[in-house]
Design a protein around this motif. Structure first.
Motif, PDB file in Angstrom:
ATOM      1  N   ASP A 121       0.958  -1.296  -0.005  1.00 59.07           N
ATOM      2  CA  ASP A 121      -0.069  -0.129   0.014  1.00 59.07           C
ATOM      3  C   ASP A 121       0.822   1.501  -0.003  1.00 59.07           C
ATOM      4  OD1 ASP A 121      -2.302  -1.559   0.199  1.00 59.07           O
ATOM      5  OD2 ASP A 121      -2.669  -1.416   2.295  1.00 59.07           O
ATOM      6  N   ILE A 122       0.329   2.240  -0.528  1.00 59.20           N
ATOM      7  CA  ILE A 122       1.020   3.483  -0.568  1.00 59.20           C
ATOM      8  C   ILE A 122       1.353   4.210   0.812  1.00 59.20           C
ATOM      9  CG2 ILE A 122       1.164   6.023  -1.429  1.00 59.20           C
ATOM     10  CD1 ILE A 122      -0.572   4.938  -3.822  1.00 59.20           C
ATOM     11  N   ASP A 123       2.493   4.649   1.024  1.00 54.90           N
ATOM     12  CA  ASP A 123       2.783   5.224   2.218  1.00 54.90           C
ATOM     13  C   ASP A 123       2.654   6.779   2.155  1.00 54.90           C
ATOM     14  OD1 ASP A 123       4.070   5.921   4.847  1.00 54.90           O
ATOM     15  OD2 ASP A 123       6.031   6.095   4.080  1.00 54.90           O
ATOM     16  N   LEU A 124       1.336   7.230   2.442  1.00 57.25           N
ATOM     17  CA  LEU A 124       1.089   8.700   2.322  1.00 57.25           C
ATOM     18  C   LEU A 124       1.449   9.125   3.778  1.00 57.25           C
ATOM     19  CD1 LEU A 124      -0.546  10.668   0.656  1.00 57.25           C
ATOM     20  CD2 LEU A 124      -2.464   9.948   1.958  1.00 57.25           C
ATOM     21  N   GLY A 183       3.108  10.635  -1.227  1.00 58.41           N
ATOM     22  CA  GLY A 183       2.850   9.122  -1.320  1.00 58.41           C
ATOM     23  C   GLY A 183       3.939   8.489  -1.746  1.00 58.41           C
ATOM     24  N   PHE A 187       5.418   4.882  -3.078  1.00 55.74           N
ATOM     25  CA  PHE A 187       5.475   3.396  -3.357  1.00 55.74           C
ATOM     26  C   PHE A 187       6.383   2.808  -4.468  1.00 55.74           C
ATOM     27  CE2 PHE A 187       3.058   6.106  -6.414  1.00 55.74           C
ATOM     28  CZ  PHE A 187       3.214   5.454  -7.497  1.00 55.74           C
ATOM     29  N   GLU A 201      -2.874  11.642  -2.701  1.00 54.23           N
ATOM     30  CA  GLU A 201      -4.155  11.343  -2.044  1.00 54.23           C
ATOM     31  C   GLU A 201      -5.102  10.547  -2.816  1.00 54.23           C
ATOM     32  OE1 GLU A 201      -4.577  15.401   0.778  1.00 54.23           O
ATOM     33  OE2 GLU A 201      -5.241  15.340  -1.150  1.00 54.23           O
ATOM     34  N   SER A 211      -3.413   6.760  -3.089  1.00 55.08           N
ATOM     35  CA  SER A 211      -3.604   6.512  -1.885  1.00 55.08           C
ATOM     36  C   SER A 211      -5.035   5.824  -1.361  1.00 55.08           C
ATOM     37  CB  SER A 211      -2.914   7.214  -0.733  1.00 55.08           C
ATOM     38  OG  SER A 211      -3.221   6.694   0.772  1.00 55.08           O
ATOM     39  N   ASN A 212      -6.098   6.746  -2.062  1.00 54.50           N
ATOM     40  CA  ASN A 212      -7.404   6.213  -1.464  1.00 54.50           C
ATOM     41  C   ASN A 212      -7.817   5.009  -2.577  1.00 54.50           C
ATOM     42  OD1 ASN A 212      -7.750   8.177   0.551  1.00 54.50           O
ATOM     43  ND2 ASN A 212      -8.594   9.908  -1.295  1.00 54.50           N
ATOM     44  N   GLY A 223      -4.085  -0.085  -4.020  1.00 56.04           N
ATOM     45  CA  GLY A 223      -3.473  -0.813  -2.978  1.00 56.04           C
ATOM     46  C   GLY A 223      -2.555  -1.995  -3.517  1.00 56.04           C
TER      47      GLY A 223
END
Length: 139
Positions: free
Chosen positions: A13-16, A26, A28, A65, A68-69, A72
């Motif tokens: 998953d993206i590290d935001l 973000g 990744f 954002e 990230s939303n 994944g």
């Protein structure tokens, strides 16, 4: 010219995170399969050689954002961006060099839900098209 176009799957998953000023960042990694024949891939796997490249990517602001939303681990995306190099000194005092792709744009390609099915297709019987009545057509 500095332009990178990549298609790959997220390794996690993206590290935001957010800066003190409120800017989203973000980070990744995309796993991108190397182009090789089936035989070469099987040989590489037998010899514990890599069959994919892992490219570090960074997105900023609304792009970070949104990614990230909506994506994944395991999702396939296409990104367009540019390569940026840098360096920093680690805790041991050694110089570490970095190479990342800065995301300028992206495309959703494949989205898998937790059950392994395609989350974008609600009803496969219509294959993206829905029946309509001729009375609904205005001409």
């Amino acid at each position: 010219m500095n332009k990178a176009i990549l298609i790959g799957r997220l390794t996690r998953d993206i590290d935001l995170k957010y800066t003190q000023g409120g800017m989203a960042i973000g980070r990744f990694t995309l796993a991108i399969n190397r182009k090789m024949t089936r035989e070469k891939k099987q040989e590489a796997e037998r010899n514990n050689q890599p069959t994919a490249d892992f490219i570090g990517c960074i997105a900023f602001g609304k792009t970070a954002e949104t990614l990230s939303n909506y994506v994944g681990k395991g999702n396939q995306i296409g990104i367009e961006g540019h390569i940026q190099t840098g360096s920093y000194e680690n805790k041991e005092g050694q110089r570490v060099y970095t190479t990342d792709v800065i995301v300028d744009g992206f495309t959703f390609i494949d989205s898998k839900n937790k059950n392994g099915g395609d989350s974008e297709v609600q009803d496969e019987s219509y294959d993206g098209f829905y029946p309509t009545d001729n009375d609904d057509i205005p001409f």
